[in-house]
Design an enzyme around this catalytic site. Sequence first.
Site, PDB file in Angstrom:
ATOM      1  N   GLY A 143      55.681  -5.425 -24.821  1.00 30.84           N
ATOM      2  CA  GLY A 143      54.461  -5.968 -24.458  1.00 30.84           C
ATOM      3  C   GLY A 143      53.450  -5.564 -23.516  1.00 30.84           C
ATOM      4  N   ALA A 154      57.697  -7.576 -22.117  1.00 29.10           N
ATOM      5  CA  ALA A 154      57.738  -9.217 -21.986  1.00 29.10           C
ATOM      6  C   ALA A 154      58.925  -9.379 -21.080  1.00 29.10           C
ATOM      7  CB  ALA A 154      58.001  -9.870 -23.324  1.00 29.10           C
ATOM      8  N   GLU A 165      61.396  -2.314 -28.328  1.00 32.89           N
ATOM      9  CA  GLU A 165      62.311  -3.570 -28.885  1.00 32.89           C
ATOM     10  C   GLU A 165      63.282  -3.403 -29.577  1.00 32.89           C
ATOM     11  OE1 GLU A 165      58.879  -3.059 -28.939  1.00 32.89           O
ATOM     12  OE2 GLU A 165      57.954  -4.857 -27.935  1.00 32.89           O
ATOM     13  N   GLU A 210      51.684  -3.249 -25.763  1.00 29.20           N
ATOM     14  CA  GLU A 210      50.774  -4.273 -26.592  1.00 29.20           C
ATOM     15  C   GLU A 210      49.636  -4.500 -25.695  1.00 29.20           C
ATOM     16  OE1 GLU A 210      54.548  -6.526 -27.680  1.00 29.20           O
ATOM     17  OE2 GLU A 210      53.904  -6.054 -29.690  1.00 29.20           O
TER      18      GLU A 210
END
Length: 259
Positions: free
Chosen positions: A110, A65, A133, A113
């Site tokens: 992300g 992200a 993260e 993911e």
Amino acid sequence: MDFKNLIVEIKDGVAVITISREKALNALNKDVISELHKFFSTHWMEKDFRCVVITGAGKAFVAGADIGELSELDSPGACRTAEIGQYVMKSIENFPCPVIAAINGFALGGGCELAMACDIRIASEKAKLGQPEVNLGIIPGYGGTQRLSRLVGKGMAKKLIFTGDMIGAAEALRIGLVDEVHPVDELMDKVMDLAKKIASKSAPSLKLAKEAINRGLDVNLSVGCDLEKGAFAVNFGYADAKEGLKAFMEKRAPKFKHK
Ligand code: CO8
């Protein structure tokens, strides 16, 4: 359909989406998430392709992200951002045709993911995967805590998420996070061979098989087999099922019309 951060090419029954935000290693900012949402929510009745490939431009698949955007979030904002991102991941997971992640480089946070929301993950030998993260003092928010443990098991998922370590393609293959690994310059050819092979099958049977596998993983075996029975029965209502069975009996290749 016009996109700023996605390049979409449709050929031979396959839609290839290249996430193209190279200056930030294709990090998922609001614009990329919203364009992915646009693609996966408006192509449900698509006739031009029967398989989707997602890859990244340059040296990354997706490096996570967008950390700049994350740094601005308060708690309600984080909740909303996770909700929207998870919605997009689910729309990929439930998309009515197979989606392949061609992991050409970094697939972190992300990005990992996103790859896990795809049906099949094929990596280049140079790919690096992980959920880093914790290094930022946060946890995965686009489904990583859930999909990683389902893919590689609870212990291995916890090890990756608790350490934030990146792993290479060979290790990702060993633990089942990716399904195939190829030399960098062969990656897209191998992915396209697989995608075209899948796209040559009957679209309704691909959709029903995907649904049965996905839904079956959320329930016990007996309920899963019931789901399969229903999907099997529905499948027989499609002309392609008649054609496929008839073609075998007549010793010829089937001509699927995807209906
Ligand atoms: N977000 C924003 N920018 C990024 C990101 C990112 N995730 N990753 C890289 N960039 C940028 C860099 O800042 C750099 O920009 P600039 O040139 O302007 O300085 C550019 O991309 C190139 O990156 P590097 O110079 O760092 O390239 P290297 O080859 O040296 O390093 C790495 C590559 C190792 C991938 C490194 O860039 C890195 O560690 N990136 C961050 C990886 C990461 O931590 N990802 C996880 C992010 S958090 C997340 O994904 C949470 C998901 C759930 C969100 C839920 C919403 C609430």
